[in-house]
Scaffold this motif. Structure first.
Motif, PDB file in Angstrom:
ATOM      1  N   VAL A  61       0.836  -1.208   0.000  1.00 16.21           N
ATOM      2  CA  VAL A  61       0.000   0.000   0.000  1.00 16.21           C
ATOM      3  C   VAL A  61       0.869   1.256   0.000  1.00 16.21           C
ATOM      4  O   VAL A  61       0.607   2.214  -0.742  1.00 16.21           O
ATOM      5  CB  VAL A  61      -0.945   0.000   1.214  1.00 16.21           C
ATOM      6  CG1 VAL A  61      -1.677   1.338   1.328  1.00 16.21           C
ATOM      7  CG2 VAL A  61      -1.948  -1.143   1.096  1.00 16.21           C
ATOM      8  N   LEU A  62       1.913   1.267   0.809  1.00 19.90           N
ATOM      9  CA  LEU A  62       2.782   2.431   0.906  1.00 19.90           C
ATOM     10  C   LEU A  62       3.483   2.714  -0.414  1.00 19.90           C
ATOM     11  O   LEU A  62       3.542   3.870  -0.872  1.00 19.90           O
ATOM     12  CB  LEU A  62       3.814   2.215   2.016  1.00 19.90           C
ATOM     13  CG  LEU A  62       4.794   3.365   2.272  1.00 19.90           C
ATOM     14  CD1 LEU A  62       4.037   4.629   2.646  1.00 19.90           C
ATOM     15  CD2 LEU A  62       5.798   2.992   3.357  1.00 19.90           C
ATOM     16  N   VAL A  63       4.012   1.671  -1.049  1.00 19.45           N
ATOM     17  CA  VAL A  63       4.681   1.846  -2.341  1.00 19.45           C
ATOM     18  C   VAL A  63       3.683   2.350  -3.381  1.00 19.45           C
ATOM     19  O   VAL A  63       4.008   3.218  -4.202  1.00 19.45           O
ATOM     20  CB  VAL A  63       5.335   0.532  -2.799  1.00 19.45           C
ATOM     21  CG1 VAL A  63       5.850   0.664  -4.233  1.00 19.45           C
ATOM     22  CG2 VAL A  63       6.477   0.151  -1.873  1.00 19.45           C
ATOM     23  N   GLY A  64       2.460   1.818  -3.341  1.00 23.75           N
ATOM     24  CA  GLY A  64       1.437   2.274  -4.281  1.00 23.75           C
ATOM     25  C   GLY A  64       1.121   3.753  -4.110  1.00 23.75           C
ATOM     26  O   GLY A  64       0.991   4.491  -5.094  1.00 23.75           O
ATOM     27  N   GLY A 107       3.636   6.888 -10.996  1.00 25.00           N
ATOM     28  CA  GLY A 107       4.407   8.130 -11.074  1.00 25.00           C
ATOM     29  C   GLY A 107       4.693   8.615  -9.676  1.00 25.00           C
ATOM     30  O   GLY A 107       5.396   7.965  -8.922  1.00 25.00           O
ATOM     31  N   GLY A 108       4.128   9.768  -9.318  1.00 21.65           N
ATOM     32  CA  GLY A 108       4.281  10.275  -7.961  1.00 21.65           C
ATOM     33  C   GLY A 108       5.730  10.467  -7.561  1.00 21.65           C
ATOM     34  O   GLY A 108       6.595  10.809  -8.381  1.00 21.65           O
ATOM     35  N   TRP A 109       5.993  10.230  -6.273  1.00 23.40           N
ATOM     36  CA  TRP A 109       7.350  10.410  -5.764  1.00 23.40           C
ATOM     37  C   TRP A 109       8.314   9.433  -6.420  1.00 23.40           C
ATOM     38  O   TRP A 109       9.473   9.788  -6.692  1.00 23.40           O
ATOM     39  CB  TRP A 109       7.355  10.184  -4.248  1.00 23.40           C
ATOM     40  CG  TRP A 109       8.718  10.332  -3.645  1.00 23.40           C
ATOM     41  CD1 TRP A 109       9.309  11.476  -3.210  1.00 23.40           C
ATOM     42  CD2 TRP A 109       9.667   9.280  -3.435  1.00 23.40           C
ATOM     43  NE1 TRP A 109      10.569  11.222  -2.740  1.00 23.40           N
ATOM     44  CE2 TRP A 109      10.825   9.871  -2.855  1.00 23.40           C
ATOM     45  CE3 TRP A 109       9.660   7.909  -3.663  1.00 23.40           C
ATOM     46  CZ2 TRP A 109      11.952   9.134  -2.520  1.00 23.40           C
ATOM     47  CZ3 TRP A 109      10.793   7.164  -3.332  1.00 23.40           C
ATOM     48  CH2 TRP A 109      11.915   7.771  -2.773  1.00 23.40           C
ATOM     49  N   VAL A 110       7.863   8.210  -6.712  1.00 18.74           N
ATOM     50  CA  VAL A 110       8.733   7.223  -7.357  1.00 18.74           C
ATOM     51  C   VAL A 110       9.176   7.718  -8.719  1.00 18.74           C
ATOM     52  O   VAL A 110      10.358   7.636  -9.079  1.00 18.74           O
ATOM     53  CB  VAL A 110       8.001   5.866  -7.485  1.00 18.74           C
ATOM     54  CG1 VAL A 110       8.856   4.879  -8.291  1.00 18.74           C
ATOM     55  CG2 VAL A 110       7.686   5.287  -6.116  1.00 18.74           C
ATOM     56  N   GLY A 111       8.241   8.270  -9.497  1.00 15.24           N
ATOM     57  CA  GLY A 111       8.579   8.783 -10.815  1.00 15.24           C
ATOM     58  C   GLY A 111       9.547   9.951 -10.740  1.00 15.24           C
ATOM     59  O   GLY A 111      10.495  10.037 -11.539  1.00 15.24           O
ATOM     60  N   ALA A 170       3.849   5.852  -5.387  1.00 10.42           N
ATOM     61  CA  ALA A 170       3.860   5.839  -6.858  1.00 10.42           C
ATOM     62  C   ALA A 170       2.700   6.626  -7.448  1.00 10.42           C
ATOM     63  O   ALA A 170       2.490   6.594  -8.665  1.00 10.42           O
ATOM     64  CB  ALA A 170       3.832   4.401  -7.367  1.00 10.42           C
ATOM     65  N   GLY A 171       1.929   7.300  -6.597  1.00 11.04           N
ATOM     66  CA  GLY A 171       0.852   8.151  -7.093  1.00 11.04           C
ATOM     67  C   GLY A 171      -0.409   7.420  -7.494  1.00 11.04           C
ATOM     68  O   GLY A 171      -1.239   7.975  -8.213  1.00 11.04           O
ATOM     69  N   LEU A 172      -0.583   6.197  -7.021  1.00 12.90           N
ATOM     70  CA  LEU A 172      -1.785   5.422  -7.364  1.00 12.90           C
ATOM     71  C   LEU A 172      -2.879   5.754  -6.350  1.00 12.90           C
ATOM     72  O   LEU A 172      -3.150   4.989  -5.421  1.00 12.90           O
ATOM     73  CB  LEU A 172      -1.455   3.928  -7.367  1.00 12.90           C
ATOM     74  CG  LEU A 172      -0.362   3.490  -8.342  1.00 12.90           C
ATOM     75  CD1 LEU A 172      -0.056   2.010  -8.198  1.00 12.90           C
ATOM     76  CD2 LEU A 172      -0.746   3.827  -9.773  1.00 12.90           C
ATOM     77  N   ALA A 189       8.313   4.436 -14.019  1.00 14.07           N
ATOM     78  CA  ALA A 189       7.963   4.017 -12.663  1.00 14.07           C
ATOM     79  C   ALA A 189       7.344   2.623 -12.664  1.00 14.07           C
ATOM     80  O   ALA A 189       7.625   1.806 -11.779  1.00 14.07           O
ATOM     81  CB  ALA A 189       7.014   5.028 -12.039  1.00 14.07           C
ATOM     82  N   ASP A 190       6.494   2.334 -13.646  1.00 16.35           N
ATOM     83  CA  ASP A 190       5.872   1.006 -13.741  1.00 16.35           C
ATOM     84  C   ASP A 190       6.930  -0.083 -13.895  1.00 16.35           C
ATOM     85  O   ASP A 190       6.886  -1.124 -13.232  1.00 16.35           O
ATOM     86  CB  ASP A 190       4.908   0.952 -14.923  1.00 16.35           C
ATOM     87  CG  ASP A 190       3.612   1.688 -14.657  1.00 16.35           C
ATOM     88  OD1 ASP A 190       3.108   1.582 -13.532  1.00 16.35           O
ATOM     89  OD2 ASP A 190       3.111   2.363 -15.561  1.00 16.35           O
TER      90      ASP A 190
END
Length: 245
Positions: A36-39, A102-106, A42-44, A122-123
């Motif tokens: 959940v945290l990674v999602g 995307g989000g912070w990961v992107g 990642a802006g999901l 990111a995906d």
């Protein structure tokens, strides 16, 4: 693709947590929280993505519970195999509905100093992370589940002197290293080199397998080695197929 990645990350983190801190319910909760945290990072955060995160968290918790019950003799060992297989199939089937990660990961990937990392979407990065994490611990869990489901080993004898795993020591460490190596070679396009690694493993294990005087014991260890090895290789192969989508 992002939902598949989060499912793999959650399951893998749960199994890794169990190998470090095998406390009741804690490992699967850690895996669910990680997914959940990674999602979220990642802006999901759309409605459908949040619903998918809830389902993924539930699957991760169910995975940990069914694996624990199966190894503890309180439930059939094929249940977690079926659960993970169905969950992965469903995730692949509905992957087109997921929002692009995307989000912070992107943003982190875009600003990364390493060209290999910054060139990833990111995906793709999340799927790579999930695939490699699965090789580290979940691969061993899947091997043990299949060995138990086929009757090759008895989960109740795990760790005892008559357990084949105790006779072929090093498998729990060599398995993850081998899968990571095979997956890396496959991604690099060196499939021939990967096949050489597979052949070398059999040659290196042959003297140990044939050194036993008890023929029945030799057959048992050989079956354990063959079934375990093929399942382990399949984990790496399936991960490679997912990354080739």
């Amino acid at each position: 693709m992002s939902w598949i990645a989060l499912l793999l990350i959650g399951v893998a983190v749960a199994d890794l947590a169990h190998s470090v801190w095998p406390v009741r319910v804690v490992p699967e909760c850690v895996g669910a929280i990680a997914a959940v945290l990674v999602g979220l990072l990642a802006g999901l955060t759309s409605g459908v993505d949040v619903a998918a995160l809830v389902v993924i968290a539930a699957v991760v918790v169910a995975w940990g519970q069914t694996v624990t019950r199966g190894f503890g003799g309180r439930g059939p060992v094929w249940v977690p195999l079926l659960l993970l297989g169905v969950a992965l199939a469903v995730a692949i089937g509905v992957s087109g509905e997921a929002s692009p990660a995307g989000g912070w990961v992107g943003r982190w990937l875009d600003g990364a100093a390493l060209p290999v990392v910054s060139s990833l979407t990111a995906d793709r990065a999340l799927l790579l992370l999930g695939a490699f994490l699965v090789q580290m611990s979940t691969g061993n869990v899947l091997v043990r589940l299949v060995l138990a489901a086929t009757g090759t080993v008895n989960p109740a004898r795990h760790g005892r002197p008559d357990d084949p795993e105790m006779q072929l020591k090093g498998g729990r460490l060599l398995g993850p290293m081998e899968r990571v190596f095979l997956l890396s070679l496959g991604l690099a396009g060196h499939v021939t080199a990967a096949s050489i690694v597979v052949a070398a493993k059999g040659l290196l294990r042959f003297p140990e397998l044939s050194s036993r005087r008890d023929q029945e014991r030799i057959h048992q260890l050989t079956e354990y080695f063959l079934v375990g090895s093929f399942v382990s290789w399949m984990v790496a192969l399936v991960s490679l197929v997912l990354l080739a989508r």
